[in-house]
Scaffold this active site. Structure first.
Site, PDB file in Angstrom:
ATOM      1  N   GLU A   1     -11.813  -3.956  -2.997  1.00 36.47           N
ATOM      2  CA  GLU A   1     -10.808  -2.916  -3.617  1.00 36.47           C
ATOM      3  C   GLU A   1     -10.573  -2.832  -5.118  1.00 36.47           C
ATOM      4  OE1 GLU A   1      -7.255  -3.212  -1.248  1.00 36.47           O
ATOM      5  OE2 GLU A   1      -8.567  -4.420   0.123  1.00 36.47           O
TER       6      GLU A   1
ATOM      7  N   HIS B   1       0.787  -1.240  -0.092  1.00 39.12           N
ATOM      8  CA  HIS B   1      -0.056  -0.032  -0.014  1.00 39.12           C
ATOM      9  C   HIS B   1       0.934   1.324   0.047  1.00 39.12           C
ATOM     10  CE1 HIS B   1      -3.453  -2.499   0.029  1.00 39.12           C
ATOM     11  NE2 HIS B   1      -3.665  -2.654   1.564  1.00 39.12           N
TER      12      HIS B   1
ATOM     13  N   HIS C   1     -10.248   1.724   0.197  1.00 39.04           N
ATOM     14  CA  HIS C   1      -9.909   0.731   1.145  1.00 39.04           C
ATOM     15  C   HIS C   1     -10.957   0.567   2.288  1.00 39.04           C
ATOM     16  CE1 HIS C   1      -7.684  -2.207   3.500  1.00 39.04           C
ATOM     17  NE2 HIS C   1      -6.976  -2.351   2.357  1.00 39.04           N
TER      18      HIS C   1
END
Length: 339
Positions: free
Chosen positions: A304, A103, A174
């Site tokens: 996502e 991420h 997210h």
């Protein structure tokens, strides 16, 4: 629409909260991480909370598992934090078990303060400038995120980015969804129209195979509850489903999620080729969330939209390279309705 002070970071940076509402939908957004801090929808029984989140800024900084954020510069995982762009190898920070880039790294877009550029009764646009070399990425990147309530129960999320040097970009929303407000989401019914998914290794990195969902626990083409049948082991989900091999011009169906107790449906449509489904099995009750509730395993699930994880290291995956003069664009729609 309103803008209020949510809190101050340790360095004195002010974090703002923007509230949008229309058509039974209310969304609270933070300038930290472009986070969806809260989202309520009225499906006929009054407004009910549909996402996980926290009431205190410090809890997002210290404890949040990317809760509600826009993840980037590259969402999901990159093996060993390495990627090759135009023949040059780049080493990104490795922030997961010392070996995986996750991420966007140690200080990804989820941990950065976005600037509010524009806002109106049903929309807000935020911008983040990511400098060349941040977390190992090449190029100065300008990213924008617009949240817009576009109709009855619909939230549109527009993500874009430009760069002055070839780089990789993969942005993803997210949020952890729980449509019923229950202790876990295992009785939620999930439908994903994907015919293929990406198998992963022990470190949750795609093996490179694009496998059919037929006769596997990854077949959600017909919606069904997430809870395993009696006597069966609960499947573990942190996998990318293949919606296409490239971005689409218009948003296509990515998933339908139904909360059976509240009779609420969330339909997700996106231009992205992949959908990461994480079941929330590793959520821990670290600090109280909304309403003082401590979130445990399966308290919420993530859906996502994104490019495939580790895409830069697999020639058969969608291209994640963004070059000067090009614009990265993603449009994702959340449509809430009563079943």
């Amino acid at each position: 629409m309103s803008v209020t002070r949510f809190g101050l970071l340790d360095d004195g940076s002010a974090i703002e909260r923007v509230s949008l509402s229309d058509g039974g939908l209310q969304v609270n957004l933070l300038s930290l991480g472009s986070i969806i801090q809260d989202l309520t929808f009225d499906a006929g029984k009054g407004p009910q909370r549909r996402v996980l989140g926290f009431e205190q800024l410090g809890d997002y900084v210290a404890h949040s598992p990317y809760c509600g954020c826009v993840a980037g510069r590259y969402a999901n995982r990159i093996a060993e934090g390495r990627c090759v762009i135009d023949g040059q190898t780049y080493q990104l920070t490795r922030n997961e078990a010392g070996r995986t880039h996750l991420h966007g790294g140690e200080i990804g877009f989820s941990h950065r303060v976005w600037q509010i550029l524009d806002h109106g009764p049903q929309h807000v646009t935020l911008e983040l400038l990511s400098p060349d070399g941040e977390q190992g990425y090449p190029g100065n990147l300008a990213a924008r995120c617009t949240y817009r309530i576009t109709g009855e129960g619909e939230l549109a999320i527009e993500l874009s980015a430009t760069t002055d040097r070839a780089t990789i970009v993969n942005l993803a929303t997210h949020s952890y969804f729980n449509l019923d407000g229950t202790e876990d989401i295992l009785d939620h019914v999930l439908e994903v129209p994907a015919t293929h998914y990406l198998p992963v290794d022990a470190h949750r990195i795609p093996t490179g195979e694009i496998a059919p969902v037929d006769d596997t626990v990854f077949d959600f083409r017909t919606g069904h509850a997430l809870r395993a049948a009696p006597g069966k082991i609960q499947p573990a989900y942190d996998h990318n489903f293949v919606l296409g091999r490239a971005r689409s011009m218009a948003p296509r169906l990515a998933a339908r999620l139904i909360g059976p107790l509240s009779a609420t449906q969330l339909e997700i449509r996106t231009t992205e080729p992949g959908l990461q489904f994480y079941d929330g099995a590793r959520i821990g009750p670290l600090v109280p969330g909304h309403g003082g509730r401590r979130y445990g395993a399966y308290a919420g699930l993530c859906l996502e939209p994104q490019i495939f994880p580790d895409s830069p290291n697999h020639a058969n995956f969608p291209d994640a390279v963004l070059r000067p003069g090009e614009t990265y664009r993603q449009l994702t729609l959340y449509r809430f309705s009563r079943v």
